[in-house]
Design an enzyme around this catalytic site. Structure first.
Site, PDB file in Angstrom:
ATOM      1  N   TYR A  52      -6.751 -29.938  20.459  1.00 34.29           N
ATOM      2  CA  TYR A  52      -7.233 -28.905  21.379  1.00 34.29           C
ATOM      3  C   TYR A  52      -6.088 -28.210  22.118  1.00 34.29           C
ATOM      4  CZ  TYR A  52     -11.766 -31.260  20.812  1.00 34.29           C
ATOM      5  OH  TYR A  52     -12.903 -31.834  20.320  1.00 34.29           O
ATOM      6  N   ASP A  66     -13.863 -36.334  26.365  1.00 36.71           N
ATOM      7  CA  ASP A  66     -13.492 -36.511  24.963  1.00 36.71           C
ATOM      8  C   ASP A  66     -12.441 -35.462  24.603  1.00 36.71           C
ATOM      9  OD1 ASP A  66     -14.286 -37.937  22.398  1.00 36.71           O
ATOM     10  OD2 ASP A  66     -14.510 -35.843  21.794  1.00 36.71           O
ATOM     11  N   HIS A  94      -8.925 -38.694  14.443  1.00 38.88           N
ATOM     12  CA  HIS A  94      -9.953 -37.667  14.318  1.00 38.88           C
ATOM     13  C   HIS A  94     -10.737 -37.810  13.019  1.00 38.88           C
ATOM     14  CE1 HIS A  94     -10.609 -33.422  16.201  1.00 38.88           C
ATOM     15  NE2 HIS A  94     -11.752 -33.987  15.867  1.00 38.88           N
TER      16      HIS A  94
END
Length: 308
Positions: free
Chosen positions: A80, A75, A138
């Protein structure tokens, strides 16, 4: 190595029943005061760089270990910023790209700036990808998420994406997409754990063929779960940890948990859940723990600029 079973999504694509949430590398550069002497600033920059490289090395090894023991669903989010390291972990584990179900997510800033498509394609190029197994946003950013999803539909039709998903969507967000867009999302990923079971939202999703993924499935090891007598009793009965009982509960509910851990022992425990089965009564007992305690953000009461 543990073989994780797969479940079939509404468009026929299969996905592992448990995923791996690797998170970011976890190193934050310490600011360097400009009033420091030049030599001191250079020394601190070098120290920061060394610490970052060590953190990156540990992260790559930890993700590679997760893949070695059986995880096949990663995931990932552009927020990130460690996509290249993920690909290095896959290579280090000796796996092929097609062995992994890889999820990418559009960030909130990409939604605001209208750069979902170009950033997706740029991110694919940086990671050396020809396709992504699942692409989701998101958060359902108010006034933007429907148009974001329409851009995602184009990428799906062009063959860059095998599965379309969303995250943090309430029923009204999903209904807006269903009413306005062509393709019903195959997955909605949102917070689910015994303190916050979200039964009505899960039922809504499943009634429309939308598979649920659970983030924060272990409630960040909340004391209210570790001290719960129901979970303690089940852990003793099955000779498992409380965390394993919770993840098994997810799986039997048809929910795909995405536990996050870079600890190698916990990584193994989190997928060592396929050698026992809870009874219907035990599942209901875990359901009864619910107190509607949300640990993360509510998408209906959130400044989307403050999160990824």
């Amino acid at each position: 190595m543990i073989t994780v079973p797969r479940t079939t999504l509404k468009n026929g694509v299969t996905i592992p029943a448990v995923g791996f949430g690797h998170g970011s590398i976890g190193f934050v550069y310490k600011p360097i005061a400009q009033d420091n002497v030049l030599g001191s600033r250079i020394g601190k920059k070098i120290t920061n760089r060394i610490k970052y490289e060590i953190a990156k090395y540990k992260h790559i090894n930890s993700v590679a270990h997760a893949l070695d023991i059986g995880y096949r669903l990663i995931d990932y989010s552009f927020a990130y910023g460690n996509g290249k390291e993920i690909m290095k972990s896959i290579k280090k584990a000796g796996l092929k790209r097609e062995d992994i179900f890889l999820t990418l997510r559009a960030s909130n800033i990409q939604q605001y700036e209208g750069t979902v498509r170009e950033d997706f394609l740029r991110g694919m190029e940086r990671m050396g990808l020809e396709y992504v197994d699942m692409f989701m946003f998101h958060w359902p950013v108010t006034d933007y998420f429907v148009n974001t999803y329409k851009e995602m539909e184009k990428l799906y039709k062009e063959g860059y994406v095998k599965v379309l998903g969303v995250a943090n969507c309430h029923q009204h967000h999903l209904q807006a997409i269903i009413d306005t867009c062509e393709i019903i999302p195959a997955i909605d990923q949102f917070e689910v754990h015994p303190l916050f079971t979200q039964k009505s939202l899960i039922e809504f999703c499943q009634s429309r063929g939308i598979t649920v993924q659970a983030y924060t499935p272990l409630a960040r090891n909340d004391d209210r779960l570790s001290k719960n007598l129901i979970l303690q009793g089940l852990a003793k009965k099955y000779n498992k940890t409380i965390q394993q009982i919770i993840l098994r509960w997810d799986v039997q509910l048809g929910v795909i948990p995405i536990p996050h851990s870079l600890n190698t022992k916990r990584q193994f425990q989190n997928i060592d859940i396929f050698d026992f089965e809870l009874t219907n009564e035990e599942i209901k007992a875990i359901d009864s723990i619910n107190i509607n305690s949300r640990l993360r953000f509510d998408p209906d009461n959130l400044d989307f600029h403050s999160v990824g």
